[in-house]
Design an enzyme around this catalytic site. Sequence first.
Site, mmCIF file in Angstrom:
data_model
loop_
_atom_site.group_PDB
_atom_site.id
_atom_site.type_symbol
_atom_site.label_atom_id
_atom_site.label_comp_id
_atom_site.label_asym_id
_atom_site.label_seq_id
_atom_site.Cartn_x
_atom_site.Cartn_y
_atom_site.Cartn_z
ATOM 1 N N TYR A 242 0.883 -1.156 0.000
ATOM 2 C CA TYR A 242 0.000 0.000 0.000
ATOM 3 C C TYR A 242 0.928 1.214 0.000
ATOM 4 O O TYR A 242 1.585 1.485 1.001
ATOM 5 C CB TYR A 242 -0.896 0.025 1.245
ATOM 6 C CG TYR A 242 -2.042 -0.950 1.216
ATOM 7 C CD1 TYR A 242 -3.330 -0.520 0.895
ATOM 8 C CD2 TYR A 242 -1.851 -2.289 1.519
ATOM 9 C CE1 TYR A 242 -4.394 -1.412 0.885
ATOM 10 C CE2 TYR A 242 -2.898 -3.193 1.504
ATOM 11 C CZ TYR A 242 -4.171 -2.746 1.188
ATOM 12 O OH TYR A 242 -5.224 -3.632 1.175
ATOM 13 N N ASP A 270 -6.530 -0.626 -5.919
ATOM 14 C CA ASP A 270 -7.994 -0.511 -5.842
ATOM 15 C C ASP A 270 -8.475 -0.096 -4.461
ATOM 16 O O ASP A 270 -9.665 -0.213 -4.153
ATOM 17 C CB ASP A 270 -8.656 -1.834 -6.241
ATOM 18 C CG ASP A 270 -8.316 -2.975 -5.281
ATOM 19 O OD1 ASP A 270 -7.343 -2.835 -4.501
ATOM 20 O OD2 ASP A 270 -9.009 -4.016 -5.310
ATOM 21 N N HIS A 384 -10.909 -6.528 -4.525
ATOM 22 C CA HIS A 384 -10.612 -6.499 -3.093
ATOM 23 C C HIS A 384 -11.596 -7.361 -2.306
ATOM 24 O O HIS A 384 -11.983 -7.020 -1.180
ATOM 25 C CB HIS A 384 -10.633 -5.055 -2.561
ATOM 26 C CG HIS A 384 -9.502 -4.737 -1.640
ATOM 27 N ND1 HIS A 384 -8.260 -4.348 -2.078
ATOM 28 C CD2 HIS A 384 -9.410 -4.750 -0.284
ATOM 29 C CE1 HIS A 384 -7.462 -4.127 -1.056
ATOM 30 N NE2 HIS A 384 -8.134 -4.377 0.056
#
Length: 499
Positions: A242, A270, A384
């Site tokens: 991330y 995403d 996700h």
Amino acid sequence: MSLTLQQVAAHNNASSCWVIIANKVYDVTDFLPDHPGGRKVILQYAGRDATSVYEPLHPPDALEKNIPPEKHLGSLTQDAQNTISEQNKKKKKTVDEERVERAQREKPKIERMLSLRDIEHVARKVLSHKALAYYSSATDDEITYNENERAFSRFFFNARVLRAVSRCNTSTTILGFSSSIPVFVCGAALAKLGHPLGEACITIGAHKTGIIQMISSNASLSSGEISAARPSPSQVLFFQLYKNKDNSIAEKRVKEIESQGYKAIFLTVDAVVASNRERDLRAPFELEDMEKAGLQGTTEGEKPRQIGDATAEEEQIQEGKETEFGGTAGSLLNNDDVDMTWEETIPWLRSVTKLPIVLKGIQCVEDAVRAAEAGVDGILISNHGGRQLEYSLPSMEVLYRLHKQRPDIFSKMEVYLDGGVRRGTDVLKALCLGAKAVGMGRPFLYALSAYGEAGVVKTVHILERELVAGMRLLGVSSLQELTPEMVERVDWQPVSAKL
């Protein structure tokens, strides 16, 4: 410096906020505005012991990385440590804790687990309410989450017969690294919510079964701890990045995981902002209704601090702009880069690492094509797990469209899929349409929560058994023999009953 409980208790507001974690005292006053989960959650434990809520959600090095050394105030006196230990022993179990203990005692033996759904069923009983709410939550009305699984039911096999299938080989490679089956552990945060050993327990299970594990940036153990937990230094780990909004911090993170032996970076694209995961958001209210009591930490002779109570400082916060809509998940994303672009982010990442780069979270054919043009090593088609944008197409449907519209993409990079995979036949359908492998997140969290390392191993063995049976009934003895012609998309039309 040694501190007493009375000294710590005097610093119980936003102007001077101290907390106790593992018998050490930290001044977190200046950190309050920067805490990803908001300052209210810290203020609930101002001047008190926060160990029980801190440890399942944070890797041990989080304090060193986020709190300056001068704010590490010292340890509790031995008397204070003894007092906390006694308080913990006397602490009355909550309704939820008693439920979990009962479920653990009554859970069936692992030998009775025949499918991943069997294991999930056990996990849903033994997980704490908070953990289950986080693991199982999806966005809005959870339509995408449900459709991820349902999508596989629209694909049927065209099996071939009279083929020699006594020897079936389920092994493959992922980015050139060997795997016993075409399944890898997908990055998922906060494994310690379900098991005290966290992600390291999955690491050991992955090693025993010969599969690859992807580690989340938001794991409950540090990337270094997980790397060190490998039984062998040759065990392959991938890292789910991330990206921090500060490039210098992000680069430092990349260099760190390189030095720790990770073999690839899966850049998450995403989840730039927190989604509306209402099951997760609702959990504290439901626990409040369940317990009808104060926060954990109440001891005999102490007046319970009710969840509805608040200091004047907290009341100001509650009346202001501090309403939290991120839940457990949202607090993990607050420092992430919301301005990532094809033009800047991919070249930047390529400039700071030589590791293979995979984009995790591709949701349409157009972006799959852009990824190939950008020269990345692979894409993970994913929404996700239904946890981000509601009404995202199911991953299997995106894979099907990519195969129909741009079959050339599969020769330019490796393509993976996650979301809704629960059976060996699901894996085979994805491979028929060009996927190199599939990722699973929730199933491994559930397996860990229900049975620990043995659950992880059992999950892989179940999948391997289902894969072999499916391959034999399809008429193939190796994964390379799976072809698009072996699956067909069918929309069944409901038949109206006669009145």
